[in-house]
Design a protein around this motif. Structure first.
Motif, PDB file in Angstrom:
ATOM      1  N   HIS A 114      92.861  -4.323 108.207  1.00  0.00           N
ATOM      2  CA  HIS A 114      91.488  -4.829 108.293  1.00  0.00           C
ATOM      3  C   HIS A 114      90.552  -4.114 107.310  1.00  0.00           C
ATOM      4  O   HIS A 114      89.872  -4.743 106.512  1.00  0.00           O
ATOM      5  N   CYS A 115      90.546  -2.765 107.391  1.00  0.00           N
ATOM      6  CA  CYS A 115      89.545  -1.993 106.617  1.00  0.00           C
ATOM      7  C   CYS A 115      89.684  -2.206 105.108  1.00  0.00           C
ATOM      8  O   CYS A 115      88.680  -2.238 104.399  1.00  0.00           O
ATOM      9  N   ILE A 116      90.931  -2.326 104.622  1.00  0.00           N
ATOM     10  CA  ILE A 116      91.125  -2.505 103.173  1.00  0.00           C
ATOM     11  C   ILE A 116      90.371  -3.749 102.704  1.00  0.00           C
ATOM     12  O   ILE A 116      89.719  -3.736 101.659  1.00  0.00           O
ATOM     13  N   GLY A 160      87.139  -2.089 101.781  1.00  0.00           N
ATOM     14  CA  GLY A 160      87.727  -1.722 100.496  1.00  0.00           C
ATOM     15  C   GLY A 160      86.718  -1.752  99.357  1.00  0.00           C
ATOM     16  O   GLY A 160      86.598  -0.780  98.601  1.00  0.00           O
ATOM     17  N   PRO A 161      85.928  -2.862  99.231  1.00  0.00           N
ATOM     18  CA  PRO A 161      84.948  -2.912  98.144  1.00  0.00           C
ATOM     19  C   PRO A 161      83.937  -1.772  98.196  1.00  0.00           C
ATOM     20  O   PRO A 161      83.498  -1.274  97.168  1.00  0.00           O
ATOM     21  N   LEU A 162      83.609  -1.365  99.418  1.00  0.00           N
ATOM     22  CA  LEU A 162      82.671  -0.261  99.593  1.00  0.00           C
ATOM     23  C   LEU A 162      83.271   1.046  99.069  1.00  0.00           C
ATOM     24  O   LEU A 162      82.618   1.807  98.343  1.00  0.00           O
ATOM     25  N   PRO A 190      93.918   7.057 105.823  1.00  0.00           N
ATOM     26  CA  PRO A 190      94.947   6.881 104.777  1.00  0.00           C
ATOM     27  C   PRO A 190      94.794   5.595 103.966  1.00  0.00           C
ATOM     28  O   PRO A 190      94.904   5.627 102.735  1.00  0.00           O
ATOM     29  N   ALA A 191      94.532   4.478 104.634  1.00  0.00           N
ATOM     30  CA  ALA A 191      94.436   3.204 103.904  1.00  0.00           C
ATOM     31  C   ALA A 191      93.264   3.236 102.921  1.00  0.00           C
ATOM     32  O   ALA A 191      93.408   2.838 101.757  1.00  0.00           O
ATOM     33  N   VAL A 238      93.101   3.212  98.677  1.00  0.00           N
ATOM     34  CA  VAL A 238      92.281   2.318  97.849  1.00  0.00           C
ATOM     35  C   VAL A 238      91.516   3.134  96.814  1.00  0.00           C
ATOM     36  O   VAL A 238      91.501   2.808  95.618  1.00  0.00           O
ATOM     37  N   ALA A 239      90.896   4.236  97.286  1.00  0.00           N
ATOM     38  CA  ALA A 239      90.118   5.090  96.374  1.00  0.00           C
ATOM     39  C   ALA A 239      91.020   5.650  95.279  1.00  0.00           C
ATOM     40  O   ALA A 239      90.645   5.704  94.108  1.00  0.00           O
ATOM     41  N   LYS A 240      92.221   6.052  95.662  1.00  0.00           N
ATOM     42  CA  LYS A 240      93.160   6.661  94.702  1.00  0.00           C
ATOM     43  C   LYS A 240      93.582   5.624  93.646  1.00  0.00           C
ATOM     44  O   LYS A 240      93.718   5.965  92.469  1.00  0.00           O
TER      45      LYS A 240
END
Lengths: 154, 230
Positions: free
Chosen positions: B22-24, B28-30, B188-189, B193-195
């Motif tokens: 869900h969060c990705i 994710g854009p945030l 972690p998810a 994304v940031a990585k």
């Protein structure tokens, strides 16, 4: 001089933001987000109007949610009636979720109030995406699960 | 295993699954915006501060839900705060995006791309950069308030834990612990994304970076529109 330049630039940013806000709200009116919800085609019940019925293992399962209209972020009472079903060793329960979206485990535990009727309290949460199609999966231990897919008011 | 530790593990694993499921998609854009705004600076500390702030907000909300034992009552009272958080987040991301485009000298405000001359000016700039990194903690605190379905679902559990606790203190601790486990599980998810955004090949391409700035402005506008509609 520098301060004046910065003030002008900040003014530009504010104006840009206001313009974007104006256009942005025009681009995506609230009802369009709902119209774009592709899961609406799955809706098989209108809980705002009254009870919904499904068949499970040859038995009629009736779901009623009150108060109506069924509104997210409010305390709701879920009542499930099993017509002609044998007595169950374990009480049935409802999993609330959205089709195509993992919203976490939101389970309503039901308790028998007699004559094959079970009742419990729960909350349907609100999704920031604006999608309003929700699913109540009624599970009868030992018999199976049936889905009621419906629209929720935000 | 006690029921409490079992619940904590369940919330941790739920957070982990929700993070990827869900969060990705929703946040994710945030996270991409926050990562891009680092402009190549090290990722770990700002991200930890951001997630720490976000999880702390979840814990406070969990404690409140558990103390009252009512999800809907607290949720009704924080709606205005959430709307404000959406507006502020949107505005902040738009400003960060504009700073990255270089169209306006917002970099000086956000401590980005600012290379002053002179020893004292450099020291001040260094302090400014540290302050910019530290800002990720209050940003996390604020963003923890963003309306989010799975967070609400987790908070329902925190309210239930409060109702079932022997006394209010135990309920608050249980509610906070559950939300801490949930928040930690989602990290972690989002960190992944940031990585991915922080990969060197992406940073080396100025045009893609400029495109990232435009994406940030778009994301910011989306948040402002979402606040308008919420």
């Amino acid at each position: 001089m520098h301060g004046k330049l910065l003030a002008v630039d900040l003014l530009k940013v504010v104006l840009f933001g206001l313009l974007m806000l104006l256009f942005g709200t025009g681009w995506i009116p609230a009802d369009r987000a709902f119209a774009a919800d592709k899961y609406r085609v799955l809706i098989n019940c209108d809980l705002h109007q009254g009870d919904c019925q499904q068949t499970l293992g040859g038995h009629k399962v009736i779901l009623m949610v009150t108060p109506r209209p069924v509104t997210a972020m409010t305390d709701l009472t879920f009542r499930v009636t099993f017509e002609g079903a044998p007595a169950m060793d374990k009480p049935p329960y409802i999993d609330l979720g959205m089709p195509g979206m993992n919203m976490g485990k939101n389970q309503v535990q039901l308790k028998s109030i007699g004559n094959g009727v079970y009742q419990g309290r729960g909350v349907i949460v609100r999704c920031k995406s604006g999608r309003r199609t929700w699913r109540a999966s009624v599970t009868c231990p030992g018999i199976g699960t049936t889905d009621f897919i419906f629209d929720v008011v935000y | 295993m006690s029921s409490t530790s079992g619940l904590l593990i369940a919330y941790l694993s739920t957070g982990f699954a929700i993070g990827f499921g869900h969060c990705i998609g929703m946040c994710g854009p945030l996270v991409v915006s926050l990562t891009l705004s680092l402009n190549g600076r090290p990722l770990l500390v700002p991200q930890l501060l951001y997630h720490g702030g976000r999880t702390l907000t979840y814990m406070v909300l969990g404690g409140l839900m558990a103390a009252t034992g009512s999800f809907t009552m607290v949720a009704a009272h924080i709606t205005v705060l959430q709307k404000g958080a959406l507006f502020l987040t949107g505005g902040m991301i738009v400003c960060m995006g504009l700073a990255m485009t270089g169209w306006v000298p917002l970099g000086k405000i956000f401590g980005l791309n600012y290379s002053p001359g002179g020893l004292i000016a450099k020291k001040i700039a260094h302090l400014s950069q540290s302050a910019t990194t530290a800002a990720y903690f209050p940003i996390g605190l604020l963003l923890g308030l963003l309306p989010c379905g799975p967070v609400y679902t987790a908070l329902l559990g925190a309210a239930r834990a409060g109702m079932e606790a022997p006394h209010i203190g135990a309920g608050i601790v249980a509610g906070m612990a559950l939300m801490a486990a949930f928040g930690l599980g989602t990290i972690p998810a989002l960190f992944l994304v940031a990585k991915l955004v922080d990969l060197g090949w992406l940073k080396a391409r100025a045009k893609i970076y400029q495109l990232g700035a435009l994406v940030m402005i778009g994301v910011g506008i989306y948040f402002i529109v979402a606040a308008w509609r919420y």
